[in-house]
Design a protein around this motif. Structure first.
Motif, short mmCIF file in Angstrom:
data_model
loop_
_atom_site.label_atom_id
_atom_site.label_comp_id
_atom_site.label_asym_id
_atom_site.label_seq_id
_atom_site.Cartn_x
_atom_site.Cartn_y
_atom_site.Cartn_z
N TYR A 104 -2.07 7.52 -5.13
CA TYR A 104 -1.76 7.15 -3.85
C TYR A 104 -2.36 7.70 -2.86
CZ TYR A 104 1.64 4.16 -6.26
OH TYR A 104 2.13 3.18 -6.96
N SER A 105 -3.22 6.79 -1.89
CA SER A 105 -3.97 7.68 -0.77
C SER A 105 -3.46 6.99 0.43
CB SER A 105 -5.35 7.39 -0.90
OG SER A 105 -5.83 8.35 -2.23
N CYS A 106 -3.37 7.65 1.61
CA CYS A 106 -3.12 7.13 2.99
C CYS A 106 -4.51 6.95 3.58
CB CYS A 106 -2.14 7.81 3.74
SG CYS A 106 -2.63 9.69 4.20
N ALA A 107 -4.61 6.18 4.55
CA ALA A 107 -5.91 5.85 5.17
C ALA A 107 -5.67 5.49 6.81
CB ALA A 107 -6.79 4.88 4.60
N ALA A 108 -6.65 5.83 7.42
CA ALA A 108 -6.22 5.32 9.11
C ALA A 108 -7.33 4.72 9.41
CB ALA A 108 -6.32 6.70 9.74
N ARG A 109 -7.20 3.96 10.21
CA ARG A 109 -8.11 2.80 10.76
C ARG A 109 -8.17 3.15 12.36
NH1 ARG A 109 -7.78 -3.51 11.33
NH2 ARG A 109 -9.88 -3.95 11.16
N GLY A 110 -9.37 2.72 12.73
CA GLY A 110 -9.76 3.07 14.24
C GLY A 110 -9.09 1.91 15.17
N LEU A 111 -8.52 0.95 14.61
CA LEU A 111 -7.79 -0.23 15.48
C LEU A 111 -6.25 -0.24 15.15
CD1 LEU A 111 -10.53 -2.79 14.40
CD2 LEU A 111 -10.51 -1.58 16.51
N ALA A 112 -5.69 -1.00 16.12
CA ALA A 112 -4.20 -1.19 16.27
C ALA A 112 -3.59 -1.84 15.10
CB ALA A 112 -3.74 -1.49 17.52
N ARG A 113 -4.55 -2.88 14.64
CA ARG A 113 -4.19 -3.81 13.36
C ARG A 113 -4.55 -3.23 12.28
NH1 ARG A 113 -5.81 -10.24 13.79
NH2 ARG A 113 -4.50 -11.00 12.04
N GLY A 114 -3.54 -3.53 11.20
CA GLY A 114 -3.82 -2.94 9.90
C GLY A 114 -4.57 -3.98 9.13
N SER A 115 -4.98 -3.55 8.16
CA SER A 115 -6.05 -4.37 7.25
C SER A 115 -5.76 -4.07 5.67
CB SER A 115 -7.41 -4.01 7.49
OG SER A 115 -8.40 -4.46 6.71
N VAL A 116 -5.94 -5.05 4.86
CA VAL A 116 -5.81 -4.71 3.71
C VAL A 116 -7.05 -4.40 2.79
CG1 VAL A 116 -4.08 -6.83 3.42
CG2 VAL A 116 -6.40 -7.33 2.92
N ARG A 117 -8.44 -4.22 3.53
CA ARG A 117 -9.56 -3.84 3.02
C ARG A 117 -9.68 -2.51 3.08
NH1 ARG A 117 -14.14 -8.05 4.59
NH2 ARG A 117 -15.29 -6.29 3.83
N TRP A 118 -9.98 -1.78 2.06
CA TRP A 118 -10.18 -0.46 1.99
C TRP A 118 -11.44 -0.06 2.76
CZ3 TRP A 118 -14.69 1.78 0.51
CH2 TRP A 118 -15.45 0.98 -0.42
N ASP A 119 -12.27 -0.81 3.03
CA ASP A 119 -13.55 -0.47 3.64
C ASP A 119 -13.50 -0.71 5.28
OD1 ASP A 119 -15.66 -3.57 3.10
OD2 ASP A 119 -13.50 -3.34 3.50
N GLU A 120 -12.26 -0.97 5.74
CA GLU A 120 -11.89 -1.17 7.01
C GLU A 120 -11.26 0.15 7.59
OE1 GLU A 120 -10.43 -4.97 7.95
OE2 GLU A 120 -12.40 -6.03 7.74
N TYR A 121 -11.20 1.04 6.86
CA TYR A 121 -10.35 2.25 7.15
C TYR A 121 -11.55 3.19 7.45
CZ TYR A 121 -5.94 -0.06 6.41
OH TYR A 121 -4.95 -0.76 6.69
N ASP A 122 -11.30 4.34 8.13
CA ASP A 122 -12.41 5.41 8.39
C ASP A 122 -11.95 6.50 8.01
OD1 ASP A 122 -11.64 3.86 11.84
OD2 ASP A 122 -13.54 3.37 10.67
N SER A 123 -10.61 6.91 7.91
CA SER A 123 -10.32 8.41 7.08
C SER A 123 -9.43 8.23 5.95
CB SER A 123 -9.82 9.20 8.45
OG SER A 123 -10.45 9.27 9.43
N TRP A 124 -9.65 9.21 5.18
CA TRP A 124 -8.95 9.07 4.02
C TRP A 124 -8.15 10.45 3.59
CZ3 TRP A 124 -7.82 4.63 0.97
CH2 TRP A 124 -8.59 3.58 1.41
N GLY A 125 -7.15 10.39 3.02
CA GLY A 125 -6.56 11.68 2.47
C GLY A 125 -7.04 11.90 1.05
#
Length: 121
Positions: A91-112
């Motif tokens: 299980y990995s967490c991911a951070a996105r550069g926008l305020a709204r979440g997304s179900v697409r992994w390619d829309e996240y910028d940083s990963w643990g």
């Protein structure tokens, strides 16, 4: 990019619970949790908006998992109840550069790096 570190994984019997945490090195916007089982593609689990007013879950975890956040601590959590053997994955967490979440992994910028969750039958 923000640095993310997950914790809380482990071995649990089916029907049990685990609480995953994700600590960020700085302020974060929308966050997501994803998982990847051996031999399978990365799978969306849950996402939460920056304000925590919006959350969204994969159908496979809806009603059993709860995503939450503490912006004062730059942290996001995933409470997992009624775990099933098919939930075994990293299980990995991911951070996105926008305020709204997304179900697409390619829309996240940083990963643990992820934390292993193993559910025994």
């Amino acid at each position: 990019q923000v640095q993310l570190v997950e914790s809380g994984g482990g071995l649990v019997q089916a029907g049990g619970s685990l609480r995953l945490s994700c600590a960020a090195s700085g302020s974060i916007n929308a966050m997501g949790w994803f998982r990847q089982a051996p031999g399978k593609e990365r799978e969306f689990v849950a996402t939460i908006s920056r304000s925590a007013t919006s959350t969204y879950y994969a159908d496979s975890v809806k009603g059993r998992f709860t995503i939450s956040r503490d912006n004062a601590k730059n942290a996001v959590n995933l409470q997992m109840n009624s775990l099933k053997p098919e939930g075994t994955a990293i299980y990995s967490c991911a951070a996105r550069g926008l305020a709204r979440g997304s179900v697409r992994w390619d829309e996240y910028d940083s990963w643990g790096l992820g934390t292993q969750v193993t559910v025994s039958s």
